[in-house]
Design a protein around this motif. Structure first.
Motif, PDB file in Angstrom:
ATOM      1  N   VAL A 214       0.345  -0.604   0.430  1.00 12.39           N
ATOM      2  CA  VAL A 214      -0.002   0.066   0.294  1.00 12.39           C
ATOM      3  C   VAL A 214       0.884   1.179  -0.328  1.00 12.39           C
ATOM      4  N   THR A 215       0.349   2.184  -0.894  1.00 15.44           N
ATOM      5  CA  THR A 215       1.695   2.713  -1.590  1.00 15.44           C
ATOM      6  C   THR A 215       1.370   4.418  -2.150  1.00 15.44           C
ATOM      7  N   ALA A 216       1.266   5.361  -2.064  1.00 10.64           N
ATOM      8  CA  ALA A 216       0.922   6.723  -2.606  1.00 10.64           C
ATOM      9  C   ALA A 216       1.456   6.272  -3.149  1.00 10.64           C
ATOM     10  N   MET A 217       2.404   5.804  -4.208  1.00  6.67           N
ATOM     11  CA  MET A 217       2.642   5.692  -5.768  1.00  6.67           C
ATOM     12  C   MET A 217       2.428   5.056  -6.735  1.00  6.67           C
ATOM     13  N   CYS A 218       1.654   3.910  -5.659  1.00  7.75           N
ATOM     14  CA  CYS A 218       0.109   3.889  -6.501  1.00  7.75           C
ATOM     15  C   CYS A 218      -0.992   3.491  -5.810  1.00  7.75           C
ATOM     16  N   PRO A 219      -1.782   4.877  -6.512  1.00  5.48           N
ATOM     17  CA  PRO A 219      -2.816   5.373  -5.395  1.00  5.48           C
ATOM     18  C   PRO A 219      -4.126   3.940  -5.444  1.00  5.48           C
ATOM     19  N   ALA A 220      -4.232   3.167  -6.361  1.00  8.90           N
ATOM     20  CA  ALA A 220      -4.663   2.098  -5.739  1.00  8.90           C
ATOM     21  C   ALA A 220      -4.660   1.197  -4.989  1.00  8.90           C
ATOM     22  N   SER A 221      -3.671   1.051  -4.796  1.00  5.95           N
ATOM     23  CA  SER A 221      -3.305   0.004  -3.330  1.00  5.95           C
ATOM     24  C   SER A 221      -4.450   0.848  -2.459  1.00  5.95           C
ATOM     25  N   VAL A 222      -4.271   1.306  -2.387  1.00 10.53           N
ATOM     26  CA  VAL A 222      -5.135   1.755  -0.816  1.00 10.53           C
ATOM     27  C   VAL A 222      -6.369   0.936  -0.547  1.00 10.53           C
ATOM     28  N   LEU A 223      -6.877   0.763  -1.652  1.00  9.79           N
ATOM     29  CA  LEU A 223      -8.337  -0.059  -2.057  1.00  9.79           C
ATOM     30  C   LEU A 223      -8.143  -1.676  -1.250  1.00  9.79           C
ATOM     31  N   GLN A 224      -6.860  -1.903  -0.472  1.00  8.78           N
ATOM     32  CA  GLN A 224      -6.673  -3.024  -0.138  1.00  8.78           C
ATOM     33  C   GLN A 224      -6.678  -2.837   1.122  1.00  8.78           C
ATOM     34  N   LEU A 225      -7.513  -1.900   1.685  1.00 12.77           N
ATOM     35  CA  LEU A 225      -7.887  -0.761   3.244  1.00 12.77           C
ATOM     36  C   LEU A 225      -9.258  -0.908   3.011  1.00 12.77           C
ATOM     37  N   HIS A 226      -9.867  -1.106   1.712  1.00 14.75           N
ATOM     38  CA  HIS A 226     -11.228  -0.645   1.704  1.00 14.75           C
ATOM     39  C   HIS A 226     -12.001  -2.360   2.137  1.00 14.75           C
ATOM     40  N   ARG A 227     -13.464  -2.032   2.758  1.00 10.02           N
ATOM     41  CA  ARG A 227     -13.501  -3.215   3.182  1.00 10.02           C
ATOM     42  C   ARG A 227     -14.372  -3.988   2.115  1.00 10.02           C
ATOM     43  N   GLN A 228     -15.171  -3.524   0.737  1.00  9.65           N
ATOM     44  CA  GLN A 228     -15.768  -3.781   0.078  1.00  9.65           C
ATOM     45  C   GLN A 228     -14.862  -3.616  -0.897  1.00  9.65           C
ATOM     46  N   THR A 229     -14.032  -3.588  -2.179  1.00  9.95           N
ATOM     47  CA  THR A 229     -13.387  -3.827  -2.826  1.00  9.95           C
ATOM     48  C   THR A 229     -13.921  -5.008  -4.240  1.00  9.95           C
ATOM     49  N   ILE A 230     -14.008  -4.841  -5.594  1.00 10.90           N
ATOM     50  CA  ILE A 230     -14.053  -5.558  -5.980  1.00 10.90           C
ATOM     51  C   ILE A 230     -13.728  -5.595  -7.844  1.00 10.90           C
ATOM     52  N   LEU A 231     -12.615  -6.022  -7.992  1.00 10.06           N
ATOM     53  CA  LEU A 231     -12.016  -5.571  -9.366  1.00 10.06           C
ATOM     54  C   LEU A 231     -12.163  -6.943 -10.391  1.00 10.06           C
ATOM     55  N   ILE A 232     -12.642  -6.657 -11.681  1.00 10.04           N
ATOM     56  CA  ILE A 232     -12.932  -7.660 -11.552  1.00 10.04           C
ATOM     57  C   ILE A 232     -12.119  -7.406 -13.186  1.00 10.04           C
ATOM     58  N   VAL A 233     -10.977  -8.671 -14.100  1.00  3.79           N
ATOM     59  CA  VAL A 233     -10.425  -7.947 -14.888  1.00  3.79           C
ATOM     60  C   VAL A 233     -10.480  -9.000 -15.915  1.00  3.79           C
ATOM     61  N   ASP A 234     -10.538  -8.804 -17.366  1.00 10.81           N
ATOM     62  CA  ASP A 234      -9.554  -9.813 -18.163  1.00 10.81           C
ATOM     63  C   ASP A 234      -8.158 -10.380 -17.865  1.00 10.81           C
ATOM     64  N   PRO A 235      -7.830 -11.849 -18.907  1.00 12.72           N
ATOM     65  CA  PRO A 235      -7.210 -12.443 -18.334  1.00 12.72           C
ATOM     66  C   PRO A 235      -5.719 -12.025 -18.819  1.00 12.72           C
ATOM     67  N   PRO A 236      -5.267 -10.762 -20.037  1.00 15.82           N
ATOM     68  CA  PRO A 236      -4.763  -9.735 -20.552  1.00 15.82           C
ATOM     69  C   PRO A 236      -4.089  -9.366 -18.691  1.00 15.82           C
ATOM     70  N   ALA A 237      -5.457  -7.977 -18.063  1.00 14.55           N
ATOM     71  CA  ALA A 237      -4.611  -7.418 -17.171  1.00 14.55           C
ATOM     72  C   ALA A 237      -5.167  -8.302 -16.110  1.00 14.55           C
TER      73      ALA A 237
END
Ligand code: GLP
Length: 271
Positions: A214-237
């Motif tokens: 979790v780092t401000a160098m990757c702001p999205a990483s703070v979502l690891q601290l969110h209680r309900q994050t859903i990440l939907i990706v395709d195989p390349p991502a």
């Protein structure tokens, strides 16, 4: 964080739309946080289809967009106002009065930003915030090193984001350097964060966001601290994730009560 790997971006967009459709059916006055960029286009297309063919009713829904460029008119082809009109708002029945997009032409940016935050609070907070991700892990226009507690404010874009977004502007035009964006802290207050990411170009950012520190160098990483994050990706991502087998195992073996809806009844069902 729940990581859902779908066979292709089309299926991923449909899955994301189902999650939103399910919320809107259970809570007709849902508050949606919306994103722009090429990634959510398929999700919006599916919501439009659900509206037309399945009668999904948006008449009580309220929306708040993540961001907008400063200094371009809402009619500009690259403005996020125009993007939202063309890709969603012109095709579903969200009342105009319920639609909120940062005003890039406001004469008083700090006052506007405070008011935007107050409007989100007055609406009861955001139920689902749709998010894409920048190649460097930014969300909204919260560039790397953004405060992870930040609120809606003006930001200056990095050279990388300026050049990534040049494709939406004509060759002779300069991409605005300033934007208004919901802050990372604003996004973190959403009840659910629904991130979608497609293509090999997003693989590094997705891996850093879901499995890195979790780092401000990757702001999205703070979502690891969110209680309900859903990440939907395709195989390349998903290709640089290290726990793929586990994510697929979890998804394939969800208990029945979790299959029905992504949402805890308490936060989604309101009379
Ligand atoms: C911009 C937007 C973000 C979006 C990102 C990626 O920076 N402000 O909200 O997630 O671009 O866009 P795309 O989906 O086109 O890759």
């Amino acid at each position: 964080m729940e990581v859902i790997i779908q066979p292709a971006s089309e299926a991923a967009s449909v899955k994301a739309a189902q999650i939103i459709g399910d919320l809107v059916r259970r809570k007709p006055q849902a508050v949606l946080g919306l994103a722009t960029g090429s990634t959510p286009v398929g999700l919006y297309r599916e919501l439009i289809r659900m509206h037309r063919e399945e009668g999904l009713d948006f008449s009580r829904v309220t929306t708040f967009n993540l961001d907008e460029y400063v200094g371009i008119s809402p009619e500009h082809p690259a403005s996020y106002h125009r993007f939202m009109k063309e890709n969603l708002f012109d095709h579903v029945n969200i009342p105009a009065a319920n639609i909120h997009i940062p005003d890039g032409n406001t004469p008083d940016v700090p006052e506007f930003c405070d008011r935007y935050e107050a409007q989100i609070r007055a609406a009861g907070g955001i139920d689902i915030q749709v998010l894409g991700i920048g190649h460097d892990g930014h969300i909204g226009f919260n560039e790397a090193t953004s405060s992870l507690a930040s609120r809606t404010r003006i930001k200056t874009l990095t050279k990388a984001t300026l050049s990534a977004n040049q494709r939406f502007f004509s060759e002779s035009e300069i991409v605005p350097h300033h934007v208004i964006t919901m802050g990372v802290g604003t996004i973190m207050e959403s009840r659910t964060c629904l991130m979608i990411a497609f293509g090999k170009g997003k693989a590094l950012a997705v891996a850093a966001m879901a499995e890195g520190p979790v780092t401000a160098m990757c702001p999205a990483s703070v979502l690891q601290l969110h209680r309900q994050t859903i990440l939907i990706v395709d195989p390349p991502a998903a290709s640089l994730l290290t726990r793929t087998e586990y994510y697929q195992h979890v998804y394939a073996n969800k208990p029945d009560f979790q299959k029905v809806s992504a949402f805890p009844i308490s936060s989604a069902t309101i009379s």
